[in-house]
Design an enzyme around this catalytic site. Structure first.
Site, PDB file in Angstrom:
ATOM      1  N   TRP A  18      63.115 -62.490 111.466  1.00 41.22           N
ATOM      2  CA  TRP A  18      63.546 -62.384 112.855  1.00 41.22           C
ATOM      3  C   TRP A  18      62.771 -63.500 113.535  1.00 41.22           C
ATOM      4  O   TRP A  18      61.565 -63.386 113.737  1.00 41.22           O
ATOM      5  CB  TRP A  18      63.199 -60.992 113.396  1.00 41.22           C
ATOM      6  N   ASN A  62      54.828 -62.166 108.054  1.00 41.56           N
ATOM      7  CA  ASN A  62      55.307 -61.530 109.282  1.00 41.56           C
ATOM      8  C   ASN A  62      54.160 -61.647 110.279  1.00 41.56           C
ATOM      9  O   ASN A  62      53.022 -61.356 109.931  1.00 41.56           O
ATOM     10  CB  ASN A  62      55.629 -60.057 108.994  1.00 41.56           C
ATOM     11  N   GLY A  63      54.445 -62.093 111.506  1.00 39.66           N
ATOM     12  CA  GLY A  63      53.371 -62.246 112.491  1.00 39.66           C
ATOM     13  C   GLY A  63      53.416 -63.634 113.086  1.00 39.66           C
ATOM     14  O   GLY A  63      54.438 -64.329 112.990  1.00 39.66           O
ATOM     15  N   ARG A 102      66.412 -53.210 110.912  1.00 43.40           N
ATOM     16  CA  ARG A 102      65.469 -53.915 111.803  1.00 43.40           C
ATOM     17  C   ARG A 102      66.095 -55.168 112.412  1.00 43.40           C
ATOM     18  O   ARG A 102      65.548 -55.737 113.329  1.00 43.40           O
ATOM     19  CB  ARG A 102      64.225 -54.360 111.024  1.00 43.40           C
ATOM     20  N   LYS A 127      66.583 -45.411 133.741  1.00 39.43           N
ATOM     21  CA  LYS A 127      66.381 -44.709 132.471  1.00 39.43           C
ATOM     22  C   LYS A 127      66.914 -43.285 132.584  1.00 39.43           C
ATOM     23  O   LYS A 127      67.601 -42.801 131.686  1.00 39.43           O
ATOM     24  CB  LYS A 127      64.892 -44.655 132.073  1.00 39.43           C
ATOM     25  N   HIS A 135      65.778 -44.675 156.737  1.00 41.43           N
ATOM     26  CA  HIS A 135      66.876 -45.393 157.396  1.00 41.43           C
ATOM     27  C   HIS A 135      68.239 -44.934 156.884  1.00 41.43           C
ATOM     28  O   HIS A 135      69.201 -45.683 156.917  1.00 41.43           O
ATOM     29  CB  HIS A 135      66.695 -46.905 157.213  1.00 41.43           C
ATOM     30  N   GLU A 170      63.532 -48.886 137.675  1.00 41.65           N
ATOM     31  CA  GLU A 170      63.653 -48.809 136.217  1.00 41.65           C
ATOM     32  C   GLU A 170      63.598 -47.340 135.752  1.00 41.65           C
ATOM     33  O   GLU A 170      64.348 -46.928 134.862  1.00 41.65           O
ATOM     34  CB  GLU A 170      62.541 -49.647 135.575  1.00 41.65           C
ATOM     35  N   GLU A 179      70.923 -43.223 132.821  1.00 47.20           N
ATOM     36  CA  GLU A 179      71.685 -43.591 131.614  1.00 47.20           C
ATOM     37  C   GLU A 179      71.462 -42.612 130.472  1.00 47.20           C
ATOM     38  O   GLU A 179      72.351 -42.400 129.653  1.00 47.20           O
ATOM     39  CB  GLU A 179      71.397 -45.028 131.179  1.00 47.20           C
ATOM     40  N   CYS A 214      59.504 -59.259 111.248  1.00 46.50           N
ATOM     41  CA  CYS A 214      60.187 -59.595 110.003  1.00 46.50           C
ATOM     42  C   CYS A 214      59.984 -58.452 109.023  1.00 46.50           C
ATOM     43  O   CYS A 214      59.124 -57.602 109.201  1.00 46.50           O
ATOM     44  CB  CYS A 214      59.602 -60.868 109.410  1.00 46.50           C
TER      45      CYS A 214
HETATM   46  C1  F6R Z   1      69.069 -50.322 130.417  1.00 50.12           C
HETATM   47  C2  F6R Z   1      69.712 -51.324 129.607  1.00 50.12           C
HETATM   48  C3  F6R Z   1      70.619 -52.307 130.247  1.00 50.12           C
HETATM   49  C4  F6R Z   1      70.188 -53.722 129.865  1.00 50.12           C
HETATM   50  C5  F6R Z   1      71.173 -54.743 130.432  1.00 50.12           C
HETATM   51  C6  F6R Z   1      70.703 -56.150 130.153  1.00 50.12           C
HETATM   52  O1  F6R Z   1      68.245 -49.512 129.673  1.00 50.12           O
HETATM   53  O2  F6R Z   1      69.491 -51.380 128.434  1.00 50.12           O
HETATM   54  O3  F6R Z   1      70.629 -52.159 131.632  1.00 50.12           O
HETATM   55  O4  F6R Z   1      68.905 -53.931 130.356  1.00 50.12           O
HETATM   56  O5  F6R Z   1      72.445 -54.557 129.871  1.00 50.12           O
HETATM   57  O6  F6R Z   1      70.667 -56.446 128.820  1.00 50.12           O
HETATM   58  P1  F6R Z   1      69.971 -57.756 128.322  1.00 50.12           P
HETATM   59  O7  F6R Z   1      68.553 -57.690 128.687  1.00 50.12           O
HETATM   60  O8  F6R Z   1      70.212 -57.779 126.842  1.00 50.12           O
HETATM   61  O9  F6R Z   1      70.658 -58.888 129.015  1.00 50.12           O
END
Ligand code: F6R
Length: 616
Positions: free
Chosen positions: A80, A106-107, A30, A493, A512, A489, A496, A2
């Site tokens: 939030w 906040n917390g 934010r 990263k 394979h 993952e 993208e 928040c």
């Molecule tokens: C990768 C990325 C996307 C999201 C995917 C799911 O860095 O940001 O692959 O992980 O679009 O998004 P959520 O988790 O919001 O459903």
């Protein structure tokens, strides 16, 4: 999560409302779901709150046009949601029973339920479903017993467990704000005739001329001429002065160059927040918001997790935990595939939809389909009251805070932590782990944030490796066991952010087929931190090395053998294998980031991508 702002001025310059509304607008980056202010002057507290999603501050400005003039002090908040839906009655500030005392927080107050029960028993009326409101009433009780505002804050905080940045005003002491902090950020700013407080620098950047950090367990008393601070025992303390030379844009990024760096650095906090208040004193696990009865959880025979992208990778990690700890057959599906494959939903199938945003249409449609077929659905999401949360029978919130950068980072670690807590809860109920083992794992999970923080300190090493490899065009990421989703993952990263070809692959599967693609110039990034899979992984690495690939290996600090094999080693602290994805992903995030920067890419907004994908 928040946003907080406060100002104390002198009655001859009663412009508190402008300061608060401007500051709240500055916290817009934010994200928030509701907003509010409380203004004080002798004998009067005036409050306004709105819950119109990202329009909340705009709506608040309109409501505040009705505010009586002449307030020199007040507090404001953008929320939030974590406890209680994003509705006006849950928005801050919260008032005590007299309507004179107003608090913003906040917390997370971990023991809010027991405090609330006690307050109600003693005759208080609480009007929200938040954890925060109890603070207003605890302070009210202390004030009634004769404590001044600082003392009342100290006494009240002595009764709460959890994390807080909290501020209070009281119309009987209108030229004072008292604020305190544990874990959640809080700063104080000074200027002639006014003193400010805020959760984030941007809120007060152009108003204050000097800035000070409030540290954990410090209580600050702000008046128009300055501030004084004490610790929770009442002993005087000095606040650290901050040298802030940022412009607004830098301030919004917490002083970092971009949101991605800010969010990567926020991972230890995201983990801490996600785990907070979910462990009882007796070592058992509880989820306040997961409203599925224990007997229903006991009926679960099979788990299906649906998700996309990074959330899918977190789900893949969870599969190992659910199978190992809770002995539950677990299937993980890409959300956009699940819906169209005529899925089998038997009695006892629990479907978990995982989505940071809670708005990914593929995931929403998948859980809708599962429900239509009779499954019980749990949502794991970062956004309270998101569409996914509303679609599900029950929700488990990750509390990573707003993620702005398109590439998910802190969401991944928070999702893994939340799902692993859920796996431990199921194991506890099903009796598939001994109580001592559940406790040990919960404790281990609690320590992961420190390991993530340690991994983050090695950014320079990772950046140097990326510099050497910035000309490479083809990347294979190899992993085995939970190292596989971590590798996937890492590859996501890289692709993208850099627009380079990167593929996550099971180490044992390479021979394979894809081994045919390995040749000099190809970079193989391997996750080799699991002692059980280590020898097998080394054999896989020997295969690619023999074909001329350049080898980058994520390895634990104690792994001496790896230097003889790898061209570059990215070191991480060792941890229990099921926790390792949260630690091992850090160098992979940093590597993708450094590669992208090296190639001049926009790390926060990669081409062709949207943060939330609401089309199929
Ligand atoms: C990768 C990325 C996307 C999201 C995917 C799911 O860095 O940001 O692959 O992980 O679009 O998004 P959520 O988790 O919001 O459903």
């Amino acid at each position: 999560m928040c946003g907080i702002i406060g100002v104390v001025g002198t009655p001859d310059a009663p412009d508190a409302l402008d300061t608060l509304l401007e500051g709240l607008a500055r916290l817009e980056y934010r994200g928030y779901d509701s907003a509010g202010v409380a203004l004080v002057r002798p004998g009067e507290t005036w409050r306004a709150r709105t819950a119109s999603g990202t329009e909340s501050v705009r709506a608040l400005v309109e409501v505040c046009a009705q505010a009586p003039p002449g307030f020199a002090s007040g507090i404001g908040h953008t929320r939030w949601a974590t406890h209680g839906a994003p509705e006006a009655e849950n928005a801050h500030p919260h008032l005590d029973c007299t309507g004179r005392i107003a608090i913003i927080h906040n917390g997370i107050i971990e023991n809010h339920a027991e405090l609330r029960a006690g307050l109600v028993e003693r005759g208080h009326t609480l009007s929200s479903r938040t954890d925060s409101e109890v603070l207003a009433h605890l302070i009210e009780e202390a004030r009634r017993a004769g404590a001044d505002l600082v003392e009342a804050m100290r006494q009240s905080l002595g009764r709460v467990r959890g994390a807080f940045a909290v501020a209070v005003v009281d119309a009987t002491e209108p030229d004072v704000i008292v604020a305190a902090r544990r874990v959640s950020p809080l700063i104080v700013g000074t200027a002639p005739g006014r003193t400010y407080l805020a959760s984030d620098v941007p809120a007060i950047l152009d108003r204050a001329s000097a800035f000070y950090a409030v540290d954990d367990d410090q209580v600050v008393r702000l008046g128009p001429a300055g501030f004084s601070a004490v610790d929770l025992e009442g002993a005087p303390v000095r606040l650290r002065q901050l040298a802030i030379t940022w412009d607004l844009e830098t301030a919004e990024k917490g002083g970092f160059e971009d949101f991605m760096t800010k969010e990567i650095e926020e991972q230890p906090a995201a983990l801490a927040n996600t785990l907070l208040d979910r462990r009882r004193g007796d070592g058992t696990i509880t989820f306040d918001e997961l409203r599925v009865a224990d007997d229903e959880l006991l009926e679960v025979r099979r788990v299906v997790i649906v998700a996309t992208g990074t959330s899918h990778h977190a789900a893949l990690v969870a599969k190992y935990a659910l199978e190992r700890w809770a002995r539950l057959t677990t299937e993980v599906d890409i959300a956009s595939e699940y819906r169209y494959r005529d899925p089998v939903v038997e009695v006892g199938t629990l479907v978990i939809g995982v989505s940071q945003s809670g708005e990914t249409i593929d995931t929403i449609q998948a859980v809708r389909e599962a429900r239509r077929r009779g499954a019980r659905v749990v949502a794991v999401t970062n956004v309270v009251d998101s569409s996914l949360a509303r679609e599900a029978d029950a929700v488990l919130y990750t509390r990573a805070g707003l993620e702005v950068s398109v590439a998910s980072t802190k969401s991944f670690v928070a999702q893994v932590a939340a799902l692993e807590m859920l796996a431990l809860r199921l194991a506890q109920l099903r009796g598939t782990l001994l109580a001592v083992d559940v406790e040990a794992h919960v404790r281990g999970l609690g320590a992961v944030g420190t390991l993530v923080a340690a991994a983050l300190t090695r950014r320079d090493v990772v950046t140097d490796v990326a510099k050497q490899l910035v000309g490479a065009r083809d990347f294979f990421y190899l992993g085995r066991h939970v190292g596989l989703p971590t590798a996937m993952e890492g590859a996501l990263k890289l692709k993208e952010l850099t627009y380079l070809h990167a593929e996550g692959y099971p180490g044992g599967e390479l021979k394979h087929g894809p081994l045919a693609l390995i040749e000099p110039g190809v970079v193989v990034v391997a996750v080799a931190t699991d002692p059980v899979m280590y020898d097998k992984m080394l054999s896989n690495l020997a295969e690619v090395k023999a074909r001329g690939a350049t080898l980058v290996v994520v390895a634990t600090d104690d792994d001496e053998a790896i230097d003889a094999v790898a061209d570059y080693v990215l070191r991480v602290p060792a941890t229990e294998p099921l926790f390792s994805p949260m630690v091992d992903v850090v160098p992979l995030q940093l590597f993708a980031y450094a590669m992208a920067r090296g190639l001049g890419r926009n790390v926060d907004r990669p081409r062709n991508l949207a943060k939330t994908v609401t089309v199929e």
